[in-house]
Each structure stands twice: as C-alpha cells, then as structure tokens.
Enzyme design. Sequence first.
Site, mmCIF file in Angstrom:
data_model
loop_
_atom_site.group_PDB
_atom_site.id
_atom_site.type_symbol
_atom_site.label_atom_id
_atom_site.label_comp_id
_atom_site.label_asym_id
_atom_site.label_seq_id
_atom_site.Cartn_x
_atom_site.Cartn_y
_atom_site.Cartn_z
ATOM 1 N N CYS A 126 -9.590 -8.531 -7.637
ATOM 2 C CA CYS A 126 -10.396 -7.364 -7.998
ATOM 3 C C CYS A 126 -10.474 -7.234 -9.524
ATOM 4 O O CYS A 126 -9.721 -7.888 -10.260
ATOM 5 C CB CYS A 126 -9.832 -6.092 -7.362
ATOM 6 S SG CYS A 126 -8.376 -5.421 -8.176
ATOM 7 N N GLU A 174 -1.612 -8.955 -6.885
ATOM 8 C CA GLU A 174 -1.434 -9.428 -8.259
ATOM 9 C C GLU A 174 -0.363 -8.630 -8.978
ATOM 10 O O GLU A 174 0.318 -9.143 -9.872
ATOM 11 C CB GLU A 174 -2.755 -9.343 -9.023
ATOM 12 C CG GLU A 174 -3.841 -10.288 -8.504
ATOM 13 C CD GLU A 174 -4.658 -9.716 -7.346
ATOM 14 O OE1 GLU A 174 -4.188 -8.777 -6.663
ATOM 15 O OE2 GLU A 174 -5.773 -10.217 -7.120
ATOM 16 N N CYS A 229 -1.789 -3.951 -5.720
ATOM 17 C CA CYS A 229 -2.446 -5.185 -5.284
ATOM 18 C C CYS A 229 -1.441 -6.340 -5.286
ATOM 19 O O CYS A 229 -0.385 -6.263 -5.940
ATOM 20 C CB CYS A 229 -3.597 -5.532 -6.229
ATOM 21 S SG CYS A 229 -5.116 -4.597 -5.942
ATOM 22 N N GLU A 237 0.822 -1.217 0.000
ATOM 23 C CA GLU A 237 0.000 0.000 0.000
ATOM 24 C C GLU A 237 0.852 1.262 0.000
ATOM 25 O O GLU A 237 2.091 1.220 0.041
ATOM 26 C CB GLU A 237 -0.966 -0.051 1.197
ATOM 27 C CG GLU A 237 -1.929 -1.216 1.059
ATOM 28 C CD GLU A 237 -3.005 -1.244 2.120
ATOM 29 O OE1 GLU A 237 -2.882 -0.573 3.158
ATOM 30 O OE2 GLU A 237 -3.995 -1.973 1.897
ATOM 31 N N CYS A 243 -7.337 -6.367 -11.398
ATOM 32 C CA CYS A 243 -6.343 -7.439 -11.396
ATOM 33 C C CYS A 243 -6.759 -8.606 -12.275
ATOM 34 O O CYS A 243 -5.914 -9.340 -12.763
ATOM 35 C CB CYS A 243 -6.036 -7.853 -9.974
ATOM 36 S SG CYS A 243 -5.089 -6.541 -9.159
#
Length: 135
Positions: free
Chosen positions: A96, A65, A63, A54, A99
Amino acid sequence: MEHTHTPVDETTWQELQRAATEALAHSYSPYSNFPVGAAALVSDGRVVTGANIENASYGVTLCAECSLVSDLFMSGGGSLVAFVCVDGNGDVLMPCGRCRQLLYEHRAPDMQLLTVSGVRSMDEVLPDAFGPQNL
Ligand code: THU
C-alpha cells in the site's frame, strides 16, 4: 555484503515469496479476513518477514510491512535489498502507499520489489519520494 548492486536472481525471489507465504500463518486479520505476508532480503544476507496485525479500532491496523520493519530492527538492523508481499493465496500483492513510504526509509540504494508488473525499483513504485533527504 553491506550493499549489493547485483540484480536479485530468480531463486532468491522464489525463496522470498515462499517466506512471505509462510509468514501468512502469523497474520491476525479477523476483521478484513485478508491476510498479508511480507519478506525481504537484508543487506547482510538474512531474511526478515512480517504479517498484518489488525485491531478492533480498524485504523490502528499494522500492515505486514510494519511487522517486517520491526523484524528488521529487532534482528539486527540493516537495509532492505529485495522485498515482496503476498495475499492469502500467496500471490504477489502491491504494498500500500503508506508502506511504500516505510520501505523507502529502510531501502538499500538499489532495492528491488517483486510486483504485479514484474521487478521494479523503489523509485518506480514511489517516484520523487519524500524522505530523510528533505529534512
Ligand atoms: N495490508 C497489508 O498488510 N499490507 C499492504 O501493503 C496492503 C494492506 C493489510 C492491511 C489490512 O489488514 C488488510 O491488508 C486489508 O486492508
């Protein structure tokens, strides 16, 4: 094997879920407190992993991924044959939408995903995808 067309067996899914759970240890998620781990089997047999990273500027977050795709390229490239991501409890999590697009780009022709509704194909989780074929 460059592209496998064999179904991914249960042992492989268990190993991938375990690798994704171990990847949680590398998550940097102080803002959401929602660590995510990801793992994938590559066409040449190796396993790549990722965790979410993050940022104080929340939207800049990577993310799990994203780091998995970086691992894919930095460890020799290839395409993804089987993928799973997990939440902080090690339970299967859906990738998500953004991703799914990332995974689509780097999928093997018959890539499988372990999802909350069982094993699914890329086409099932991202039907009629936009991709390199449209450019
Ligand atoms: N997250 C992922 O790493 N992958 C997904 O597919 C879902 C969301 C992360 C991003 C953010 O760090 C946290 O989960 C909460 O949204």
